[in-house]
Design a protein around this motif. Structure first.
Motif, short mmCIF file in Angstrom:
data_model
loop_
_atom_site.label_atom_id
_atom_site.label_comp_id
_atom_site.label_asym_id
_atom_site.label_seq_id
_atom_site.Cartn_x
_atom_site.Cartn_y
_atom_site.Cartn_z
N GLN A 195 -7.70 -101.14 -41.78
CA GLN A 195 -7.19 -101.25 -40.42
C GLN A 195 -8.18 -101.90 -39.47
N VAL A 196 -9.44 -101.88 -39.83
CA VAL A 196 -10.44 -102.55 -39.01
C VAL A 196 -10.12 -104.04 -38.90
N SER A 197 -9.44 -104.58 -39.89
CA SER A 197 -9.09 -106.00 -39.90
C SER A 197 -7.82 -106.31 -39.12
N SER A 233 -19.67 -104.26 -36.42
CA SER A 233 -19.24 -104.92 -35.18
C SER A 233 -17.72 -105.00 -35.10
N LEU A 234 -17.06 -105.18 -36.23
CA LEU A 234 -15.60 -105.19 -36.23
C LEU A 234 -15.05 -103.79 -36.00
N VAL A 266 -12.52 -99.55 -32.34
CA VAL A 266 -12.65 -98.36 -31.51
C VAL A 266 -12.40 -98.70 -30.05
N LEU A 267 -12.94 -99.81 -29.57
CA LEU A 267 -12.72 -100.21 -28.19
C LEU A 267 -11.24 -100.49 -27.91
N ASN A 268 -10.55 -101.10 -28.87
CA ASN A 268 -9.13 -101.37 -28.68
C ASN A 268 -8.31 -100.08 -28.70
N ASP A 279 -9.40 -97.17 -27.81
CA ASP A 279 -9.68 -96.53 -26.53
C ASP A 279 -8.87 -97.18 -25.41
N ARG A 280 -8.78 -98.50 -25.41
CA ARG A 280 -8.01 -99.19 -24.40
C ARG A 280 -6.53 -98.82 -24.49
N LEU A 281 -6.00 -98.74 -25.71
CA LEU A 281 -4.59 -98.40 -25.90
C LEU A 281 -4.27 -96.97 -25.51
N ASN A 282 -5.23 -96.07 -25.67
CA ASN A 282 -5.00 -94.66 -25.37
C ASN A 282 -5.43 -94.23 -23.97
N SER A 283 -5.99 -95.15 -23.23
CA SER A 283 -6.41 -94.80 -21.88
C SER A 283 -5.23 -94.82 -20.93
#
Length: 176
Positions: free
Chosen positions: A74-76, A158-159, A164-166, A168-172
């Motif tokens: 899923q990281v990809s 890094s991927l 994780v950042l995405n 977090d963005r989706l769940n914020s």
């Protein structure tokens, strides 16, 4: 533009998907029977062992393997960049919906069972994962020739950070 789109599709060729006649073949039946057999064998401890021991032998390994599979596959697919691009061409969309990492590394290909080369895997799922690294130079040339933008990272961490950042963005909340 039409020539380029047709060109990348031509590169992918006939070997890109199962197709509508998949379920009419004996191989589809074999595939389903094999999966049912594996599930039956994997659940045997549930029928013959005490509940805690069965849990330890069945569900803990499934959970651990699920986490490992998530971390590598899923990281990809779940970084924000994978969702922001699209094309009318199926093959180009397969490339743009993935982010590959350590594409020339035989070690990472082995550790991730080829999941570090998701773009190639999406285009040619029937090619063994141990061959995907060898195809990278040709694949890079074809992508450059038809102006297909690939998303690659130099490292898995890094991927994973992008994933994780995405998430977090989706769940914020929308206010954030």
């Amino acid at each position: 533009y039409q020539r380029r789109v047709h060109g990348i599709s031509g590169f992918v060729g006939e070997c890109t998907s199962i197709g509508p006649n998949f379920w009419k073949s004996w191989s589809a039946v074999e595939h389903c029977l094999l999966r049912l057999f594996v599930l039956f064998v994997a659940l045997q401890p549930v029928f013959y062992l005490p509940p805690l021991k069965a849990f330890a032998f069945v569900f803990i390994p499934w959970g651990v393997h699920g986490i490992i599979f998530f971390a590598f596959s899923q990281v990809s697919h779940l970084s924000e960049e994978c969702f922001r691009r699209s094309s009318p061409d199926w093959a180009v969309n397969q490339v743009m919906a993935c982010c590959d990492y350590k594409i020339h590394s035989h070690l990472w290909s082995w550790l991730s069972i080829g999941l570090n080369n998701q773009s190639l895997h999406h285009l040619f799922p029937q090619i063994s994962s141990d061959r995907l690294t060898e195809l990278q130079p040709l694949f890079t040339q074809v992508c450059e020739r038809f102006d297909v933008a690939r998303d690659t990272e130099n490292s898995w961490p890094s991927l994973f950070k992008r994933l994780v950042l995405n998430l977090d963005r989706l769940n914020s909340s929308p206010d954030r």
